[in-house]
Write a protein that holds these residues in place. Structure first.
Motif, PDB file in Angstrom:
ATOM      1  N   GLN A 141       0.801  -1.214   0.000  1.00 31.14           N
ATOM      2  CA  GLN A 141       0.000   0.000   0.000  1.00 31.14           C
ATOM      3  C   GLN A 141       0.839   1.272   0.000  1.00 31.14           C
ATOM      4  O   GLN A 141       0.332   2.352  -0.310  1.00 31.14           O
ATOM      5  N   ALA A 163      -9.519   8.219   2.143  1.00 29.29           N
ATOM      6  CA  ALA A 163      -9.139   9.317   3.040  1.00 29.29           C
ATOM      7  C   ALA A 163     -10.272  10.336   3.155  1.00 29.29           C
ATOM      8  O   ALA A 163     -10.557  10.854   4.254  1.00 29.29           O
ATOM      9  N   ARG A 166     -12.955   8.839   5.411  1.00 33.60           N
ATOM     10  CA  ARG A 166     -12.573   8.908   6.827  1.00 33.60           C
ATOM     11  C   ARG A 166     -12.769  10.317   7.379  1.00 33.60           C
ATOM     12  O   ARG A 166     -13.189  10.502   8.525  1.00 33.60           O
ATOM     13  N   TRP A 180     -12.465  -2.570   7.227  1.00 30.18           N
ATOM     14  CA  TRP A 180     -11.188  -1.915   7.573  1.00 30.18           C
ATOM     15  C   TRP A 180     -10.361  -1.677   6.316  1.00 30.18           C
ATOM     16  O   TRP A 180      -9.777  -0.606   6.137  1.00 30.18           O
ATOM     17  N   ARG A 183     -11.865   1.124   4.197  1.00 32.40           N
ATOM     18  CA  ARG A 183     -11.770   2.419   4.880  1.00 32.40           C
ATOM     19  C   ARG A 183     -10.334   2.932   4.927  1.00 32.40           C
ATOM     20  O   ARG A 183     -10.098   4.148   4.916  1.00 32.40           O
ATOM     21  N   ASN A 184      -9.362   2.039   4.952  1.00 28.96           N
ATOM     22  CA  ASN A 184      -7.976   2.457   5.124  1.00 28.96           C
ATOM     23  C   ASN A 184      -7.180   2.504   3.825  1.00 28.96           C
ATOM     24  O   ASN A 184      -6.315   3.372   3.670  1.00 28.96           O
ATOM     25  N   VAL A 185      -7.416   1.574   2.899  1.00 31.06           N
ATOM     26  CA  VAL A 185      -6.596   1.554   1.683  1.00 31.06           C
ATOM     27  C   VAL A 185      -7.406   1.738   0.412  1.00 31.06           C
ATOM     28  O   VAL A 185      -6.829   1.978  -0.648  1.00 31.06           O
ATOM     29  N   CYS A 211     -11.582  -7.092  12.725  1.00 32.04           N
ATOM     30  CA  CYS A 211     -10.382  -6.292  12.472  1.00 32.04           C
ATOM     31  C   CYS A 211      -9.639  -5.894  13.740  1.00 32.04           C
ATOM     32  O   CYS A 211      -8.602  -5.230  13.665  1.00 32.04           O
ATOM     33  N   ALA A 220      -1.312   0.728   7.890  1.00 31.18           N
ATOM     34  CA  ALA A 220      -2.245   1.689   7.306  1.00 31.18           C
ATOM     35  C   ALA A 220      -1.426   2.725   6.549  1.00 31.18           C
ATOM     36  O   ALA A 220      -0.445   3.247   7.067  1.00 31.18           O
TER      37      ALA A 220
END
Length: 543
Positions: A141, A163, A166, A180, A183-185, A211, A220
């Motif tokens: 990532q 991003a 979020r 997860w 939402r993160n990657v 998660c 992350a």
């Protein structure tokens, strides 16, 4: 073929453990053997399992000068951290193990076991992901700039969208691993790497996993850094606790644990048939073994897989209801996958394309394995010496002709890991063939490479899967075992918490279980894993 270890001597351990499965002669019921050889011992603490957790418990008990007996159905210590050696002289761990540590006590134990300067190799992790025909530097990532342009754009766009999401919803907490990931990657990395890779590892969809286990295991991304690297084509620096790691010079990972065991009083070990537990009489605090012996205990620390342990647990007249409830919790809430290890020994100099790579990740369908380790890179002793003559078994492309006459090396080796589960079946009969085919497809091997050794071993319990129902099941089992029966079930499968399942964690789970049983000391590794992982733990020392 795999060499059988020498018969266990009371004062020494062979360096290469073998299969831990029970033989047909061990299938007698406890009632059959009790009448033949009902010998009874008494001990303050009984430790079941001579892997890292059991050896951690035994090491602490020995340090405290408290009486104990440690038992294991295997003829050698090590458990899931053991090592096999093939007839040709190639060493293969029974999983992808390296040494990095959060604990001074753990370091003391392994340094006492292997104290010489030449006993260890220190490596900087060199790790890649095979994606879209490219070797992408790990973590994926942070290095999507190494991907083809169209996939690079999808990944960056997904990270930016994640991003923004979020920022819009700061209070939203993901529940599933899949949530997860998105939402993160973002969507691009989810589809290109995270979803397919994790399915190959765990054997279940990421939507079935929680998660909370992630902690320091998954990076992350820093979006600004990822975008900058994508534009400049630079690689992000190494990340994570295993960016630098140690590996034993000789005898593989299993050599660590046979050495740790050798520092303990040998007369306290019961291994092989005499260490095979048939039944635990919890009411009378008695363990019954395959050879008819019994051991009465005051405290019991077990690293046996808790689902199997519960099947052997007899709660007696007052505890049978509690045992049945725990068995039901295990059946409905505890999920695991099987792991199959494939080892391949190859004649020739280590190829330039392999270089100093350590381990590699494979999310795509062109190979059945999810991870490959260049095992000969960890230590030159993991492969036979160059002057050893070995016949060629086949070329990597089996259709190519080869000369089977034994010839000298040098040699190098690959070790692959394959997951098997209900959601992810494996064609075991053709797995070796498909693994070699996958190694060629991903450029680990070339069609003309000469294979001189082939190794395969399957483990029924490989990964304890952190599914959505895991924590509820564990919370219905571990506290009841302790409060009702005085039993500490700990370890990779004893406590079923993957996030506390590295070798250092596993060892300290045993240490802390002993201190809790004897003194009531809190077990931080099991119950505060993130706190433990965020610091250097120096409260205990073995020195």
């Amino acid at each position: 073929m795999i060499q059988q270890p020498a018969a266990l001597e009371i004062d020494s351990f062979p360096s290469t453990p073998r299969d831990t499965s029970r033989s047909s002669t061990e299938s007698q019921t406890s009632e059959d053997v009790e009448s033949e050889n009902a010998v009874e011992e008494e001990i303050e603490t009984l430790v079941i399992g001579a892997g890292p957790t059991g050896l951690g418990a035994a090491t602490r008990l020995d340090q405290l000068d408290r009486p104990f007996i440690i038992v294991d159905a295997s003829s050698t210590p090590g458990g899931l951290a053991s090592t096999d050696i093939t007839d040709e002289g190639f060493y293969f761990d029974v999983g992808g193990h390296v040494i990095f540590s959060h604990y001074a006590y753990f370091d003391d134990a392994i340094d006492r076991a292997l104290p010489g300067e030449d006993d260890w190799k220190v490596h900087q992790r060199v790790s890649y992901v095979r994606s879209a025909g490219q070797w992408v530097t790990y973590p994926y990532q942070s290095n999507v700039g190494q991907l083809p342009l169209d996939l690079r754009v999808k990944c960056i766009d997904g990270m930016l969208a994640a991003a923004e999401e979020r920022a819009r919803t700061p209070d939203v907490k993901p529940v599933t691993f899949d949530e997860w990931i998105l939402r993160n990657v973002g969507q691009g990395i989810a589809d290109a790497f995270m979803r397919p890779y994790n399915f190959k590892v765990w054997g279940v969809p990421t939507s079935m996993m929680q998660c909370k286990w992630l902690g320091e295991r998954v990076a992350a991304p820093n979006v600004r850094t990822a975008v900058r690297n994508a534009l400049t084509q630079q690689a992000a620096p190494n990340w994570g606790p295993n960016a630098t790691f140690r590996f034993p010079t000789r005898n593989g990972t299993g050599g660590i644990w046979t050495a740790v065991a050798s520092k303990l009083p040998q007369k306290q070990f019961r291994l092989g048939g005499s260490g095979t537990v048939e039944r635990i009489d919890a009411e009378n605090k008695t363990a019954v073994f395959a050879d008819g012996r019994k051991i009465k205990y005051q405290h019991l620390v077990t690293s046996m897989a808790v689902d199997g342990f519960l099947e052997r647990l007899d709660g007696g007249s007052k505890g049978s209801g509690a045992v049945e409830k725990m068995r039901q919790a295990a059946k409905t809430g505890l999920v695991y996958s099987n792991t199959i290890i494939i080892g391949i020994g190859i004649r020739g100099e280590r190829p330039e394309r392999i270089g100093d790579k350590c381990w590699l990740y494979f999310p795509e369908d062109d190979a059945p394995f999810y991870r490959a380790t260049i095992f000969s890179n960890y230590s030159p002793y993991n492969a036979p010496s160059a002057d050893k003559k070995l016949p060629t078994l086949q070329k990597a492309d089996p259709s190519l002709p080869y000369d089977s006459e034994a010839k000298e090396g040098p040699y190098w080796s690959l070790m692959m890991e394959v997951c098997q589960s209900d959601h992810k079946p494996v064609d075991l009969e053709n797995l070796m063939k498909e693994t070699i085919k996958g190694a060629v497809a991903t450029e680990l091997m070339l069609p003309d490479d000469e294979i001189v050794s082939m190794y395969e071993r399957r483990f029924d319990h490989g990964y304890p899967t952190p599914t959505l129902g895991r924590d509820a099941a564990v919370d219905q089992i571990l506290p009841v075992l302790k409060a009702t029966f005085g039993i500490h079930s700990r370890g990779r499968f004893g406590s079923w918490r993957y996030e506390a399942g590295n070798q250092d964690h596993s060892f300290m789970l045993g240490v802390e279980a002993v201190d809790n049983a004897l003194f009531g000391t809190p077990e931080m590794t099991l119950f505060e894993t993130d706190w433990v992982n965020g610091r250097r733990n120096t409260e205990r020392r073995l020195k």
